[in-house]
Design an enzyme around this catalytic site. Structure first.
Site, PDB file in Angstrom:
ATOM      1  CE1 TYR A 146      -3.066   3.101   0.457  1.00  0.00           C
ATOM      2  CE2 TYR A 146      -3.436   2.143   2.709  1.00  0.00           C
ATOM      3  CZ  TYR A 146      -3.809   3.058   1.631  1.00  0.00           C
ATOM      4  OH  TYR A 146      -4.835   4.030   1.702  1.00  0.00           O
ATOM      5  CE  LYS A 163      -6.106   2.894  -2.019  1.00  0.00           C
ATOM      6  NZ  LYS A 163      -7.161   3.025  -0.961  1.00  0.00           N
ATOM      7  CB  ILE A 220      -8.547  -0.304  -3.763  1.00  0.00           C
ATOM      8  CG1 ILE A 220      -8.109  -1.634  -4.471  1.00  0.00           C
ATOM      9  CG2 ILE A 220      -9.211  -0.402  -2.701  1.00  0.00           C
ATOM     10  CD1 ILE A 220      -7.244  -2.324  -3.865  1.00  0.00           C
TER      11      ILE A 220
END
Length: 298
Positions: A133, A162, A207
């Site tokens: 992330y 992400k 996302i």
């Protein structure tokens, strides 16, 4: 195109600031009925940073049991204490999560060597998929494409990322650098406005938070991409782009997203965990205008 639009779901709280599982179940049903491809619980919008470890475990256990594989579910398990991060990651995977998503330690700026050691060590402590992330606005440093490539080489269970950056060029560089060697490595954008650019560039979707209150629009955009219907892709992407104005309504975007959900009649409270404060009357009026212009409110 096998791309996905995944919702980083908000976490509903009771008036006394505990996780409200009944309201969260309503949120999951709302997202699934709206056509979302997956749900990320305990992400940034999910206020993971403000929830105690044991309460996170209860939420993970009950959320995964309730969703019951109807859609993909990732769990955010990041934190500043390595052993707690590893423990929570193992727990989420044991409960049936499709993967864990981990933001690297925040507060101190870290060199690439420390980031490599953190994720390499974590991946070796768990059995199951791990997604990185990247959120440099919150951590103070960037997961560079070459660092991500090196992690993919080191650990087979590091399967995606992400990339929450406001410059699509960074995500494009990730796609070009990592997918050349690992074509199945998942690369998601973290902002809704980059969905189409991401998938056209060879990424896997996004996302991103607008889908909390506009899942039908988000899922229609993803379906247009899968069908390679570029007329519809343009139409829904432009609608998402207009809805990006929601992020400018207040300094803290989580209360605004929650208020938008309440306005759109999702059965939940707009309570946020401290230090977040609920949307003001002025912010609510601005938000209502945006939602009305897009036909989300009468």
């Amino acid at each position: 195109m096998n791309v996905k639009y995944i919702t980083p779901a908000v976490t509903a709280f009771t008036s006394d600031f505990h996780v409200d599982m009944e309201a969260n179940r309503q949120i999951y049903d709302h997202l699934i009925a709206g056509g979302m491809d997956g749900i990320l619980i305990l992400g940034s919008i999910g206020e993971f940073f403000a929830i105690p470890q044991e309460e996170k475990k209860r939420m993970i256990r009950e959320a995964l049991a309730y969703v019951d594989h109807r859609v993909t579910v990732y769990v955010g398990t990041g934190g500043t204490v390595f052993e707690e991060c590893a423990e929570l990651s193992r727990y989420a995977l044991e409960q049936g999560a499709d993967g864990v998503m981990v933001i690297p330690p925040y507060y101190f700026n870290l060199p690439d060597s420390a980031v490599l050691d953190f994720y390499d060590s974590l991946a070796g402590r768990i059995e199951g998929p791990l997604l990185l992330y990247n959120f440099p606005a919150r951590t103070g440093y960037d997961l560079k494409p070459q660092v991500v490539l090196e992690l993919a080489r080191r650990r087979k269970n590091i399967v995606g990322i992400k990339d929450t950056v406001d410059v699509m060029g960074h995500t494009r560089a990730l796609i070009q650098t990592v997918k050349k060697e690992f074509p199945d490595f998942l690369i998601y954008s973290g902002f809704d406005e980059f969905f189409s650019h991401n998938v056209i560039s060879g990424g896997d979707g996004c996302i991103a938070g607008l889908s909390n209150f506009a899942p039908e629009t988000a899922s229609a955009l993803a379906e247009a991409a899968r069908k390679e219907d570029f007329g519809l892709l343009r139409e829904y992407q432009m609608r998402i782009d207009r809805l990006m104005a929601v992020y400018d309504v207040g300094e803290q975007f989580i209360p605004i997203i929650k208020k938008a959900m309440v306005l759109c009649r999702v059965p939940m409270k707009s309570v946020c965990a401290r230090p977040m404060q609920e949307a003001t009357e002025g912010e609510t009026r601005r938000l209502e205008q945006i939602l009305k212009e897009e036909g989300l409110l009468p």
